[in-house]
Design a protein around this motif. Sequence first.
Motif, PDB file in Angstrom:
ATOM      1  N   GLN A 153       7.272  -7.642  12.724  1.00  0.00           N
ATOM      2  CA  GLN A 153       7.210  -8.864  13.515  1.00  0.00           C
ATOM      3  C   GLN A 153       7.260  -8.648  15.026  1.00  0.00           C
ATOM      4  N   ASP A 154       6.991  -7.430  15.483  1.00  0.00           N
ATOM      5  CA  ASP A 154       6.877  -7.133  16.912  1.00  0.00           C
ATOM      6  C   ASP A 154       5.452  -6.712  17.216  1.00  0.00           C
ATOM      7  N   MET A 155       4.835  -7.338  18.209  1.00  0.00           N
ATOM      8  CA  MET A 155       3.491  -6.950  18.628  1.00  0.00           C
ATOM      9  C   MET A 155       3.508  -5.489  19.076  1.00  0.00           C
ATOM     10  N   VAL A 156       2.476  -4.740  18.655  1.00  0.00           N
ATOM     11  CA  VAL A 156       2.430  -3.312  18.969  1.00  0.00           C
ATOM     12  C   VAL A 156       1.019  -2.904  19.353  1.00  0.00           C
ATOM     13  N   SER A 157       0.920  -1.729  19.963  1.00  0.00           N
ATOM     14  CA  SER A 157      -0.383  -1.146  20.274  1.00  0.00           C
ATOM     15  C   SER A 157      -0.837  -0.301  19.091  1.00  0.00           C
ATOM     16  N   SER A 158      -2.047   0.191  19.173  1.00  0.00           N
ATOM     17  CA  SER A 158      -2.593   1.002  18.084  1.00  0.00           C
ATOM     18  C   SER A 158      -1.879   2.342  17.925  1.00  0.00           C
ATOM     19  N   THR A 159      -1.146   2.758  18.945  1.00  0.00           N
ATOM     20  CA  THR A 159      -0.442   4.039  18.864  1.00  0.00           C
ATOM     21  C   THR A 159       0.973   3.914  18.287  1.00  0.00           C
ATOM     22  N   ALA A 160       1.368   2.703  17.935  1.00  0.00           N
ATOM     23  CA  ALA A 160       2.715   2.489  17.389  1.00  0.00           C
ATOM     24  C   ALA A 160       2.901   3.281  16.100  1.00  0.00           C
ATOM     25  N   PRO A 161       4.036   3.961  15.977  1.00  0.00           N
ATOM     26  CA  PRO A 161       4.294   4.734  14.761  1.00  0.00           C
ATOM     27  C   PRO A 161       4.650   3.832  13.588  1.00  0.00           C
ATOM     28  N   LEU A 162       4.376   4.328  12.392  1.00  0.00           N
ATOM     29  CA  LEU A 162       4.723   3.622  11.167  1.00  0.00           C
ATOM     30  C   LEU A 162       5.740   4.432  10.382  1.00  0.00           C
ATOM     31  N   ARG A 163       6.627   3.710   9.707  1.00  0.00           N
ATOM     32  CA  ARG A 163       7.629   4.339   8.853  1.00  0.00           C
ATOM     33  C   ARG A 163       7.594   3.682   7.476  1.00  0.00           C
ATOM     34  N   ALA A 164       8.010   4.412   6.491  1.00  0.00           N
ATOM     35  CA  ALA A 164       8.057   3.866   5.128  1.00  0.00           C
ATOM     36  C   ALA A 164       8.835   2.562   5.124  1.00  0.00           C
ATOM     37  N   LEU A 215       0.833  -1.205   0.000  1.00  0.00           N
ATOM     38  CA  LEU A 215       0.000   0.000   0.000  1.00  0.00           C
ATOM     39  C   LEU A 215       0.860   1.244   0.000  1.00  0.00           C
ATOM     40  N   ASP A 216       0.389   2.250  -0.701  1.00  0.00           N
ATOM     41  CA  ASP A 216       0.984   3.581  -0.645  1.00  0.00           C
ATOM     42  C   ASP A 216      -0.040   4.434   0.086  1.00  0.00           C
ATOM     43  N   VAL A 217       0.205   4.683   1.369  1.00  0.00           N
ATOM     44  CA  VAL A 217      -0.779   5.379   2.198  1.00  0.00           C
ATOM     45  C   VAL A 217      -0.452   6.868   2.300  1.00  0.00           C
ATOM     46  N   PRO A 218      -1.470   7.701   2.571  1.00  0.00           N
ATOM     47  CA  PRO A 218      -1.240   9.136   2.722  1.00  0.00           C
ATOM     48  C   PRO A 218      -0.315   9.449   3.904  1.00  0.00           C
ATOM     49  N   ALA A 219       0.308  10.587   3.858  1.00  0.00           N
ATOM     50  CA  ALA A 219       1.260  10.995   4.898  1.00  0.00           C
ATOM     51  C   ALA A 219       0.628  11.080   6.280  1.00  0.00           C
ATOM     52  N   ASP A 220      -0.685  11.326   6.357  1.00  0.00           N
ATOM     53  CA  ASP A 220      -1.316  11.452   7.674  1.00  0.00           C
ATOM     54  C   ASP A 220      -1.571  10.096   8.338  1.00  0.00           C
ATOM     55  N   VAL A 221      -1.274   9.003   7.651  1.00  0.00           N
ATOM     56  CA  VAL A 221      -1.378   7.668   8.252  1.00  0.00           C
ATOM     57  C   VAL A 221      -0.040   7.395   8.931  1.00  0.00           C
ATOM     58  N   ALA A 222       0.052   7.765  10.199  1.00  0.00           N
ATOM     59  CA  ALA A 222       1.326   7.714  10.903  1.00  0.00           C
ATOM     60  C   ALA A 222       1.390   6.663  12.003  1.00  0.00           C
ATOM     61  N   THR A 223       0.256   6.024  12.311  1.00  0.00           N
ATOM     62  CA  THR A 223       0.210   5.024  13.378  1.00  0.00           C
ATOM     63  C   THR A 223      -0.587   3.813  12.903  1.00  0.00           C
ATOM     64  N   VAL A 224      -0.528   2.747  13.693  1.00  0.00           N
ATOM     65  CA  VAL A 224      -1.323   1.564  13.388  1.00  0.00           C
ATOM     66  C   VAL A 224      -2.808   1.924  13.381  1.00  0.00           C
ATOM     67  N   ALA A 225      -3.250   2.734  14.341  1.00  0.00           N
ATOM     68  CA  ALA A 225      -4.660   3.167  14.380  1.00  0.00           C
ATOM     69  C   ALA A 225      -5.021   3.941  13.114  1.00  0.00           C
ATOM     70  N   GLY A 226      -4.115   4.780  12.652  1.00  0.00           N
ATOM     71  CA  GLY A 226      -4.354   5.524  11.421  1.00  0.00           C
ATOM     72  C   GLY A 226      -4.463   4.613  10.218  1.00  0.00           C
ATOM     73  N   LEU A 227      -3.645   3.558  10.187  1.00  0.00           N
ATOM     74  CA  LEU A 227      -3.717   2.595   9.100  1.00  0.00           C
ATOM     75  C   LEU A 227      -5.034   1.830   9.152  1.00  0.00           C
ATOM     76  N   ARG A 228      -5.453   1.446  10.338  1.00  0.00           N
ATOM     77  CA  ARG A 228      -6.750   0.766  10.477  1.00  0.00           C
ATOM     78  C   ARG A 228      -7.880   1.648   9.959  1.00  0.00           C
ATOM     79  N   ALA A 229      -7.862   2.926  10.326  1.00  0.00           N
ATOM     80  CA  ALA A 229      -8.903   3.857   9.871  1.00  0.00           C
ATOM     81  C   ALA A 229      -8.859   3.996   8.345  1.00  0.00           C
ATOM     82  N   HIS A 230      -7.660   4.075   7.805  1.00  0.00           N
ATOM     83  CA  HIS A 230      -7.503   4.178   6.347  1.00  0.00           C
ATOM     84  C   HIS A 230      -8.072   2.935   5.658  1.00  0.00           C
TER      85      HIS A 230
END
Length: 85
Positions: free
Chosen positions: A61-72, A22-37
């Motif tokens: 491969q590391d379990m994370v919370s919904s607030t975990a940041p995402l990087r390219a 996926l190529d997601v918008p710049a405002d998708v910065a966390t796992v929660a943001g990706l879920r919403a997207h």
Amino acid sequence: MKLKVLYFASVKERLGKGAEELDVPADVATVAGLRAHLSGRGGAYAEVFDEKKLVKAAVNQDMVSSTAPLRAGDEVAFFPPVTGG
């Protein structure tokens, strides 16, 4: 931002695919943001990623919370909670 998204178990079954790039918008910065997207795609995505549904996530491969940041380039996996027995 490009991400590799993996789907497992019932999430995979509902979406009919095990992975996608996926190529997601710049405002998708966390796992929660990706879920919403993903939920915003509608259909099965809206059902699977509804904010009331419990879906676990791992980043690189590391379990994370919904607030975990995402990087390219991150690999994000979604799966239902599992029970042991």
